[in-house]
Design an enzyme around this catalytic site. Structure first.
Site, PDB file in Angstrom:
ATOM      1  N   SER A   4       0.833  -1.204   0.000  1.00  0.00           N
ATOM      2  CA  SER A   4       0.000   0.000   0.000  1.00  0.00           C
ATOM      3  C   SER A   4       0.868   1.255   0.000  1.00  0.00           C
ATOM      4  CB  SER A   4      -0.870  -0.008   1.270  1.00  0.00           C
ATOM      5  OG  SER A   4      -1.356   1.285   1.590  1.00  0.00           O
ATOM      6  N   TYR A  41      -3.246   0.095  10.170  1.00  0.00           N
ATOM      7  CA  TYR A  41      -3.115  -0.308   8.759  1.00  0.00           C
ATOM      8  C   TYR A  41      -1.707  -0.013   8.248  1.00  0.00           C
ATOM      9  CZ  TYR A  41      -4.472  -0.525   3.786  1.00  0.00           C
ATOM     10  OH  TYR A  41      -4.579  -0.836   2.441  1.00  0.00           O
TER      11      TYR A  41
HETATM   12  P1  NAP Z   1     -12.140  -4.661   0.035  1.00  0.00           P
HETATM   13  O1  NAP Z   1     -12.980  -4.192  -1.106  1.00  0.00           O
HETATM   14  O2  NAP Z   1     -12.476  -4.251   1.416  1.00  0.00           O
HETATM   15  O3  NAP Z   1     -12.017  -6.266  -0.044  1.00  0.00           O
HETATM   16  C1  NAP Z   1     -11.259  -6.908   0.932  1.00  0.00           C
HETATM   17  C2  NAP Z   1     -11.483  -8.399   0.759  1.00  0.00           C
HETATM   18  O4  NAP Z   1     -10.783  -9.092   1.789  1.00  0.00           O
HETATM   19  C3  NAP Z   1     -12.962  -8.766   0.886  1.00  0.00           C
HETATM   20  O5  NAP Z   1     -13.277  -9.785  -0.037  1.00  0.00           O
HETATM   21  C4  NAP Z   1     -13.034  -9.311   2.309  1.00  0.00           C
HETATM   22  O6  NAP Z   1     -14.057 -10.248   2.470  1.00  0.00           O
HETATM   23  C5  NAP Z   1     -11.697 -10.004   2.421  1.00  0.00           C
HETATM   24  N1  NAP Z   1     -11.304 -10.246   3.811  1.00  0.00           N
HETATM   25  C6  NAP Z   1     -11.235  -9.356   4.825  1.00  0.00           C
HETATM   26  N2  NAP Z   1     -10.824  -9.964   5.952  1.00  0.00           N
HETATM   27  C7  NAP Z   1     -10.655 -11.281   5.653  1.00  0.00           C
HETATM   28  C8  NAP Z   1     -10.246 -12.417   6.389  1.00  0.00           C
HETATM   29  N3  NAP Z   1      -9.947 -12.326   7.695  1.00  0.00           N
HETATM   30  N4  NAP Z   1     -10.163 -13.608   5.754  1.00  0.00           N
HETATM   31  C9  NAP Z   1     -10.485 -13.710   4.444  1.00  0.00           C
HETATM   32  N5  NAP Z   1     -10.882 -12.664   3.672  1.00  0.00           N
HETATM   33  C10 NAP Z   1     -10.956 -11.466   4.285  1.00  0.00           C
HETATM   34  O7  NAP Z   1     -10.627  -4.193  -0.192  1.00  0.00           O
HETATM   35  P2  NAP Z   1      -9.851  -3.858  -1.543  1.00  0.00           P
HETATM   36  O8  NAP Z   1      -9.889  -2.386  -1.770  1.00  0.00           O
HETATM   37  O9  NAP Z   1     -10.284  -4.795  -2.613  1.00  0.00           O
HETATM   38  O10 NAP Z   1      -8.348  -4.193  -1.083  1.00  0.00           O
HETATM   39  C11 NAP Z   1      -7.806  -5.474  -1.260  1.00  0.00           C
HETATM   40  C12 NAP Z   1      -6.384  -5.440  -0.738  1.00  0.00           C
HETATM   41  O11 NAP Z   1      -5.674  -4.365  -1.369  1.00  0.00           O
HETATM   42  C13 NAP Z   1      -6.295  -5.166   0.767  1.00  0.00           C
HETATM   43  O12 NAP Z   1      -5.196  -5.865   1.313  1.00  0.00           O
HETATM   44  C14 NAP Z   1      -6.024  -3.663   0.825  1.00  0.00           C
HETATM   45  O13 NAP Z   1      -5.343  -3.293   2.021  1.00  0.00           O
HETATM   46  C15 NAP Z   1      -5.146  -3.490  -0.369  1.00  0.00           C
HETATM   47  N6  NAP Z   1      -5.091  -2.133  -0.919  1.00  0.00           N
HETATM   48  C16 NAP Z   1      -6.241  -1.490  -1.263  1.00  0.00           C
HETATM   49  C17 NAP Z   1      -6.138  -0.204  -1.826  1.00  0.00           C
HETATM   50  C18 NAP Z   1      -7.349   0.599  -2.229  1.00  0.00           C
HETATM   51  O14 NAP Z   1      -7.185   1.826  -2.465  1.00  0.00           O
HETATM   52  N7  NAP Z   1      -8.522   0.022  -2.337  1.00  0.00           N
HETATM   53  C19 NAP Z   1      -4.886   0.371  -2.036  1.00  0.00           C
HETATM   54  C20 NAP Z   1      -3.747  -0.327  -1.622  1.00  0.00           C
HETATM   55  C21 NAP Z   1      -3.865  -1.587  -1.076  1.00  0.00           C
HETATM   56  P3  NAP Z   1     -15.331  -9.969   3.435  1.00  0.00           P
HETATM   57  O15 NAP Z   1     -16.489  -9.983   2.516  1.00  0.00           O
HETATM   58  O16 NAP Z   1     -15.304 -11.091   4.381  1.00  0.00           O
HETATM   59  O17 NAP Z   1     -15.143  -8.655   4.125  1.00  0.00           O
HETATM   60  C1  GCO Z   2      -6.754   5.295   3.422  1.00  0.00           C
HETATM   61  C2  GCO Z   2      -6.951   4.378   2.253  1.00  0.00           C
HETATM   62  C3  GCO Z   2      -5.608   3.815   1.827  1.00  0.00           C
HETATM   63  C4  GCO Z   2      -5.788   2.892   0.664  1.00  0.00           C
HETATM   64  C5  GCO Z   2      -4.502   2.307   0.218  1.00  0.00           C
HETATM   65  C6  GCO Z   2      -3.565   3.335  -0.302  1.00  0.00           C
HETATM   66  O1  GCO Z   2      -7.630   5.327   4.298  1.00  0.00           O
HETATM   67  O2  GCO Z   2      -5.730   5.994   3.412  1.00  0.00           O
HETATM   68  O3  GCO Z   2      -7.851   3.342   2.561  1.00  0.00           O
HETATM   69  O4  GCO Z   2      -5.013   3.163   2.893  1.00  0.00           O
HETATM   70  O5  GCO Z   2      -6.631   1.860   1.000  1.00  0.00           O
HETATM   71  O6  GCO Z   2      -3.927   1.493   1.168  1.00  0.00           O
HETATM   72  O7  GCO Z   2      -2.493   2.658  -0.934  1.00  0.00           O
END
Ligand code: NAP
Ligand code: GCO
Length: 264
Positions: free
Chosen positions: A145, A158
């Site tokens: 991230s 986080y």
């Molecule tokens: P999201 O829409 O909240 O989806 C997260 C997924 O993880 C959901 O399917 C959730 O399932 C599952 N999950 C949560 N806790 C779990 C557990 N204990 N065991 C199994 N599954 C679990 O998040 P996203 O935006 O797609 O992000 C996915 C990954 O990318 C995360 O690691 C996040 O930190 C990272 N990321 C996101 C962003 C962003 O801007 N969106 C940027 C950088 C990194 P449930 O239905 O059970 O909740």
């Molecule tokens: C926040 C956001 C970010 C993104 C992502 C950025 O609250 O700042 O959720 O953490 O999810 O991780 O790379």
């Protein structure tokens, strides 16, 4: 050259991939030829995810499994190895965030974020590495991230988790590279998924969310990323094209980490 990016015959496990970034990553790996397996902690989400994969023409296998449950993860991996095959590619995608000022955050909330976002990838990686060693190769991709590099208000748990995940990535690289296992991080910028809805939803008066405007000003591309922006980079990290890339965090952020931000 194109064969280097083929995942034909590979088994890919993407955690938490019923929707969001995980679903987009799984779709890309499937389109490159991989057999997709995913998990979700809730049966309802899993069923919805299976339906989404079917509608996308992807024959995915799904398991109800919480990545923090070591016994459950070991059982899931054993089932996958028996029913589908040894896992060639692991994407540690499952993750949560809690946006609470640190002095107001309970230790229980802090621990829950670390347990899912950092201990979970440890547990799942530990479960799949023996099979990768036996097979003579493996790819582990950890969803890092911007918070692997930067802090901001309200995301202490986080950021600590994602910073730790960057170093877990480098340690798996260091400890298992000799078995032809490459462990890299994928570092998305700000991506439009359910996780970031609270940061970009329209205000009651219809105006843009202040954080939405902030991210637009901090991103040279002047836009939020989409899950699809991650698909090419993840196929690269999952394929033979990256066999000498190890311990690297590939940021897919539209340039946020390189940019001081647009002058107000
Ligand atoms: P999201 O829409 O909240 O989806 C997260 C997924 O993880 C959901 O399917 C959730 O399932 C599952 N999950 C949560 N806790 C779990 C557990 N204990 N065991 C199994 N599954 C679990 O998040 P996203 O935006 O797609 O992000 C996915 C990954 O990318 C995360 O690691 C996040 O930190 C990272 N990321 C996101 C962003 C962003 O801007 N969106 C940027 C950088 C990194 P449930 O239905 O059970 O909740
Ligand atoms: C926040 C956001 C970010 C993104 C992502 C950025 O609250 O700042 O959720 O953490 O999810 O991780 O790379």
């Amino acid at each position: 050259m194109s064969n280097q990016f083929s995942l034909k015959g590979k088994v890919a496990l993407i955690t938490g991939a019923a929707y969001g970034i995980g679903f987009a990553i799984a779709s890309a790996l499937a389109n490159a030829g991989a057999q997709i397996v995913f998990n979700d902690r809730h049966k309802e989400s899993l069923e919805k995810g299976l339906d989404s994969y079917r509608k996308a023409g992807i024959d995915a296998k799904g398991f109800v499994c919480d990545v923090t449950d070591e016994t459950g993860v070991n059982e899931m991996v054993a089932q996958i190895e028996k029913q589908v095959g040894i896992i060639d590619i692991l994407v540690n995608n499952a993750g949560i965030i809690k946006r609470i000022p640190m002095t107001e955050m309970s230790a229980a909330d802090f621990r829950q974020v670390v347990d899912i976002d950092l201990t979970g990838p440890f547990i799942v990686s530990k479960a799949v590495i023996p099979g990768m060693i036996n097979k003579g190769h493996g790819k582990i991709i950890n969803l890092c991230s911007m918070m692997s590099e930067l802090g901001r208000e309200t995301v202490s748990a986080y950021a600590a988790s994602k910073g730790g995940l960057k170093m877990l990535t480098r340690n798996i690289c260091s400890e298992y590279g000799k078995y032809n296992i490459q462990c890299n991080g994928l570092g998305p910028g700000y991506i439009a998924t359910p996780q970031t809805v609270p940061l970009r939803e329209r205000q009651p008066d219809g105006s843009r969310h202040p954080f939405d405007s902030f991210i637009i000003a901090k991103t040279p591309a002047a836009r939020w990323g989409s899950p699809e922006d991650l698909q090419g980079p993840v196929v690269f990290l999952a394929s033979d094209a990256s066999n000498f890339v190890n311990g690297h965090i590939l940021y897919v952020d539209g340039g946020i980490l390189a940019y001081i931000g647009k002058q107000p």
